[in-house]
Design a protein around this motif. Structure first.
Motif: not given
Length: 695
Positions: A482-483, A486, A490, A507
């Motif tokens: 998930q990190s 992200d 981004t 995700q």
């Protein structure tokens, strides 16, 4: 002061034993009477007489009542008390505990010059380390000085404490004897053979038809005896008063009250006492009314004659019974056995009678058996016991012995005295052995189950640890997915193009995986721990759940209506999971455009009113029926059982999120609390969950 000088100077102080020595060596110059050379002749003479006397004497002298006493008085002061400080001491200082008693007597002698006399007077004194009650017989006499005035008081006394104590014990013994005589309803008599004077107590006079104040002429005592017994009683009295007979008198006879005509059968027992010349000077004793006992014995004799024929028939019948049959007298003495007894034990009739039965008991069973048998003899309770008895071949066999008392018909429907005991002995050795084997097998199976339970407990603990470790280890890579997802969105969204959609799907899958792991962990942690149950307030549980779901409730506008709810025995955290999952589902599965309404209510129902398809673990007679009702989308009732299974979903994941574990947790919590749960619903008409928990 040198003793020899004192003796030479004051010859009136010679002798006197230990107290003479103490008196001579005492420094009298420090007292108000001064040294002996200053004493008046009256004091010298009195002290000389006092020390020489072997009768207890004590002297108070002068205004301060300075004290003297002799060896004979010394024991009355005890071992740890006033001696020797009493010598030369002021009276008031020496006798504070008795001063209010003896000071008025001293004052009386000083005032009037007349002696006093007191007999067995109680005057407590401090001696032997404590205050003792002491009795005295004493005289306080004046001792006049040279002027003729009373200069001192001479106390001549003797302690009578021991005599008073003995007298009181004798009085107590006499009172106890009188009470025993009254309690036993005895008549007492005393005959003086020399004067022929015959006396008796009030009860004896009543039996003789005399008033309490009357004398009892010897002829009256003989006339009340019925004719057929009078000569026999006279002979028994004459025999008792012969020295060679030992003086014992014992006779049973009948007396008649000349006033009422009432007859009594009495037993007279007494003893004669003799002078040194072997002539009798006294015969005394008691009369006991035994009319009732003799009547019963006569009735028993008549009854026993009838029993003889019955016993013959009884013996004939019992000899054909497979059990050993026995009978005893009222005191437990065995006097009958059937032939099975002799065949089993190998004993002869002579060996069996009386207490012979105990000789074939197993040594380890003798004390227990005799104790129970004696208890039944005393109380009349039915007799029942298992014991081992030696067979004729030496083998011990287990027997079951039972016995009941046969009683005489009592008055007013009450049970009368025991006439006989009848009992049986049944061989139960084979059944006993089978039961022992069965107990051993049960014990072995129980042990095996205990071991299996321990293994299961270890397995559950290992599974719980595995679930925890697995969830922790699985959550870590999901968090990284998930990190990093992200970060990719981004920093590289513009470069990924259509890859952003794939990234979001990845995700989303990771989120579902994380939720699934959390629900699995929650499910694995729910264990059945009835030993840890405590009173749990359901209203407080609901309040806590609503606080946790506050955001979801606000977003959905849900309305929750709760009625009166009980406090139950349970596990608080588990019950909180139960209601949180049900309320969460009610909010989640709401109808579009409809405000969710959830109602929680409770009632008490009998176990007989539970739906037939429900089978709760608890055997409680009453249950709390807690109902959670919503107005959501509902479901088809054919899936009512399926929804409580793990990973079961009735709707697509795209419509409603979740892992399909929530209701499985609800089912497990209800099972852990010994209850049952039922789901009732129709599509589009909401759902109702009925939770039955033991009341």
């Amino acid at each position: 002061m040198n003793t020899s000088d004192t003796v030479g100077s004051y010859p009136f102080l010679t002798g006197g034993g230990d107290m003479g020595t103490l008196t001579r060596s005492y420094d009298w110059s420090k007292t108000e009477i001064g040294s002996p050379d200053q004493w008046p002749q009256s004091l010298r003479t009195t002290v000389s007489i006092l020390l020489a006397s072997r009768f207890p004497m004590f002297l108070f002298w002068g205004p301060s009542l300075i004290q003297f006493y002799n060896d004979a008085y010394r024991p009355s002061l005890g071992n740890d008390g006033k001696h020797p400080t009493a010598l030369g001491q002021r009276g008031e200082e020496c006798w504070p505990e008795t001063w209010p008693v003896i000071k008025p007597l001293i004052d009386q002698v000083f005032a009037g010059g007349e002696a006093t006399w007191s007999e067995d007077q109680l005057i407590p004194i401090f001696r032997n380390g404590r205050l003792e009650n002491v009795y005295w017989t004493f005289s306080y006499s004046p001792v006049r000085d040279e002027s003729g005035e009373v200069g001192g008081v001479l106390v001549v006394c003797t302690e009578t404490t021991k005599a008073i104590t003995v007298l009181r014990k004798a009085e107590e013994s006499e009172e106890q004897l009188r009470f025993a005589i009254d309690a036993a309803e005895l008549g007492t008599f005393d005959l003086n053979p020399i004067t022929n004077r015959f006396v008796g107590n009030d009860r004896l006079k009543e039996w003789f038809g005399l008033p309490p104040y009357a004398e009892i002429p010897l002829q009256t005592a003989l006339d009340v005896i019925i004719d057929r017994d009078r000569q026999r009683v006279t002979d028994a009295i004459w025999e008792a008063m012969q020295y060679t007979s030992g003086g014992l008198y014992d006779a049973v006879y009948t007396i008649t009250n000349p006033q009422t005509g009432i007859e009594r059968i009495v037993r007279a027992k007494g003893k004669a006492y003799f002078n040194p010349d072997r002539t009798p000077y006294r015969l005394n004793g008691t009369l006991q009314d035994i009319t009732h006992e003799v009547t019963i014995q006569q009735q028993l004799i008549a009854t026993n004659e009838e029993l003889v024929d019955s016993i013959r028939q009884f013996t004939f019948v019992t000899d054909f019974m497979p059990q050993m049959v026995w009978a005893t007298q009222p005191d437990g003495t065995h006097d009958f056995y059937n032939r099975q007894w002799f065949a089993f034990t190998g004993l002869t009739p002579d060996q069996s009678m009386g207490e012979g039965w105990s000789t074939v008991l197993h040594p380890d069973d003798v004390a227990r058996t005799q104790a129970i048998w004696q208890h039944c003899l005393q109380t009349g309770d039915p007799y029942e016991i298992e014991y081992r008895m030696r067979r004729h071949d030496g083998a011990y066999r287990w027997l079951l012995a039972r016995a009941l008392p046969m009683r005489d018909a009592g008055a007013d429907g009450q049970p009368g005295p025991i006439l006989r005991w009848f009992g049986t002995c049944t061989d139960i050795h084979d059944q006993k052995s089978f039961a022992t084997d069965l107990e051993q097998q049960v014990a072995q199976r129980t042990r095996a189950l205990q071991i299996a339970n321990l293994d299961l407990q270890r397995s559950n603990e290992n599974l719980e640890r595995f679930a925890y470790v697995s969830s922790h280890d699985l959550q870590e890579p999901l968090r990284k997915i998930q990190s990093f997802g992200d970060l990719l969105k981004t920093n590289y969204a513009s470069q990924l193009g259509d890859g952003v959609d794939f990234l979001e799907r990845m995700q989303s899958a990771a989120d579902r995986m994380s939720m699934l792991i959390k629900d699995l962990l929650a499910f694995s942690r729910i264990r059945n721990q009835p030993g840890a149950f405590r009173p749990v307030s359901i209203p407080q549980v609901i309040s806590g759940v609503l606080n946790d779901l506050e955001l979801s409730i606000q977003e959905s506008g849900a309305i929750i209506d709760t009625g009166p709810l009980p406090t139950i025995e349970g596990d608080g955290p588990q019950l909180r999971q139960l209601f949180q999952n049900l309320i969460t589902n009610a909010i989640k599965f709401r109808q579009p455009g409809v405000v969710p309404r959830i109602k929680i209510s409770c009632e008490t129902v009998s176990s007989a009113d539970l739906p037939e398809e429900l089978h709760p673990i608890s055997t409680a007679s009453r249950f709390y029926l807690i109902t959670v009702t919503d107005n959501g989308i509902g479901f088809d009732e054919k899936y009512a059982d399926r929804i409580f299974q793990m990973f079961q979903r009735l709707h697509g994941r795209s419509q409603y999120g979740g892992t399909g574990i929530g209701l499985a947790i609800v089912q497990k919590v209800v099972d852990n609390h010994g209850g049952a749960i039922q789901a009732v619903s129709q599509p589009g008409q909401g759902a109702r969950f009925c939770i039955y928990l033991p009341a």
